[in-house]
Design an enzyme around this catalytic site. Structure first.
Site, PDB file in Angstrom:
ATOM      1  N   SER A  68       8.935  38.935  81.039  1.00  0.00           N
ATOM      2  CA  SER A  68       8.624  40.278  80.315  1.00  0.00           C
ATOM      3  C   SER A  68       8.082  39.776  79.056  1.00  0.00           C
ATOM      4  O   SER A  68       8.115  38.725  78.584  1.00  0.00           O
ATOM      5  CB  SER A  68      10.120  40.897  80.435  1.00  0.00           C
ATOM      6  OG  SER A  68      10.593  41.090  81.493  1.00  0.00           O
TER       7      SER A  68
HETATM    8  N1  SAH Z   1      14.246  38.446  83.386  1.00  0.00           N
HETATM    9  C1  SAH Z   1      13.139  37.503  83.836  1.00  0.00           C
HETATM   10  C2  SAH Z   1      11.972  38.346  84.232  1.00  0.00           C
HETATM   11  C3  SAH Z   1      12.505  39.105  85.343  1.00  0.00           C
HETATM   12  S1  SAH Z   1      11.132  39.710  86.416  1.00  0.00           S
HETATM   13  C4  SAH Z   1      12.860  36.514  82.749  1.00  0.00           C
HETATM   14  O1  SAH Z   1      13.164  36.232  81.672  1.00  0.00           O
HETATM   15  O2  SAH Z   1      11.777  35.619  83.116  1.00  0.00           O
HETATM   16  C5  SAH Z   1      12.115  40.524  87.674  1.00  0.00           C
HETATM   17  C6  SAH Z   1      13.014  39.433  88.514  1.00  0.00           C
HETATM   18  O3  SAH Z   1      13.878  40.255  89.438  1.00  0.00           O
HETATM   19  C7  SAH Z   1      12.169  38.717  89.642  1.00  0.00           C
HETATM   20  O4  SAH Z   1      12.247  37.451  89.584  1.00  0.00           O
HETATM   21  C8  SAH Z   1      12.654  39.132  90.905  1.00  0.00           C
HETATM   22  O5  SAH Z   1      12.516  38.255  92.107  1.00  0.00           O
HETATM   23  C9  SAH Z   1      14.112  39.710  90.748  1.00  0.00           C
HETATM   24  N2  SAH Z   1      14.393  40.317  91.692  1.00  0.00           N
HETATM   25  C10 SAH Z   1      14.121  41.499  92.146  1.00  0.00           C
HETATM   26  N3  SAH Z   1      14.993  42.088  93.072  1.00  0.00           N
HETATM   27  C11 SAH Z   1      16.081  41.347  92.806  1.00  0.00           C
HETATM   28  C12 SAH Z   1      17.664  41.574  93.706  1.00  0.00           C
HETATM   29  N4  SAH Z   1      17.850  42.593  94.120  1.00  0.00           N
HETATM   30  N5  SAH Z   1      18.470  40.819  93.037  1.00  0.00           N
HETATM   31  C13 SAH Z   1      18.005  39.862  92.153  1.00  0.00           C
HETATM   32  N6  SAH Z   1      16.911  39.362  91.544  1.00  0.00           N
HETATM   33  C14 SAH Z   1      15.908  40.582  91.936  1.00  0.00           C
END
Ligand code: SAH
Length: 241
Positions: A68
């Protein structure tokens, strides 16, 4: 320090100054964590470190996911109202950057916690490995536990036992998943981007539990913070594709 790292640390300071002057960055502990945990350590290999301090999301290789934008990370951290010793659940580990910042803040005065204070859940196995390496590189592997699972079911999956002071979802969700609310302590806060796939509202919910006629009644106070755009939360209680 070589000239590259001097350049990086001055672009980091420039970004912090601008976040402060825009009134986004307010809390000392968050500012200290942003100085200690370097966003360039969480970029995909081959990406140039100068990308780290543009205030933009950065793609994580070919995974289709992103870290993000710094202003969004700071807005979420400020809204979480974190204190030392808190137990935090993050859904959507991605690069591990946000989990590392949270870990830095909550472990500030508790260096020897008996169990990890931050649990972060990721559904993509490649990112579980990537984030675990990044978190170990910054020395926070004892504070953060990275779990490969569907975070829409909470952790432990489908548990209704209260476990966390704070919960943060870093992917777009149609609603705050049921088990996440159940796993939140009284006076706990959950933050999530709630909405459709094109845009969401960063939503903060505080859970209060009241005793009434010998029964426990739950009150959920909802506050809408800001419009935002996250990648989708994919899973049983999120988006199903
Ligand atoms: N917080 C992260 C950015 C998140 S991007 C950082 O600091 O880099 C959102 C993430 O959520 C992605 O990696 C995606 O694979 C994950 N995601 C999506 N659905 C999910 C689920 N049901 N359970 C766990 N992770 C999930």
């Amino acid at each position: 320090m070589n000239s590259g790292s001097v350049e990086i640390s001055s672009s980091r300071e420039r970004l912090l100054r601008s976040l402060r002057s825009e009134g986004i960055l307010k809390t000392k502990g968050i500012e200290e964590a942003l100085r200690k945990i370097h966003r360039e350590d969480f970029l995909w290999s081959g990406d140039h470190a100068t990308l780290a301090y543009l205030d933009e999301p950065v793609p994580l290789g070919e995974t289709g996911q992103t870290i993000s934008a710094p202003h969004m990370v700071v807005i979420m951290l400020e809204a979480l109202d974190l204190y030392s010793g808190m137990k935090v659940l993050e859904i959507g580990t991605g690069s591990g950057y946000n989990a590392a910042l949270i870990a830095q803040i909550v472990s500030d005065e508790v260096k020897e916690a008996m169990e990890p204070l931050v649990i972060t859940v990721e559904r993509d196995e490649k990112l579980v490995e990537f984030a675990s390496r990044n978190i170990a590189r910054v020395g926070l592997e004892k504070v953060v536990k990275v779990v490969h699972a569907d975070g829409t079911l909470g952790y432990p999956e489908r548990s209704e036992t209260i476990a966390y002071d704070r919960i943060i979802v870093t992917a777009a969700t149609p609603r705050v998943p049921y088990y996440l609310l159940k796993q939140l302590k009284a006076n706990g806060i959950v933050i999530a981007p709630v909405g459709n796939l094109s845009f969401q509202t960063l939503t903060k919910i505080r859970r209060t539990l009241k005793q009434e006629d010998g029964k426990e009644r739950e009150i959920l106070e909802k506050e809408k913070l800001i419009e935002c755009m996250f990648v989708p939360l994919i899973g049983e209680q999120g988006y199903r594709f």
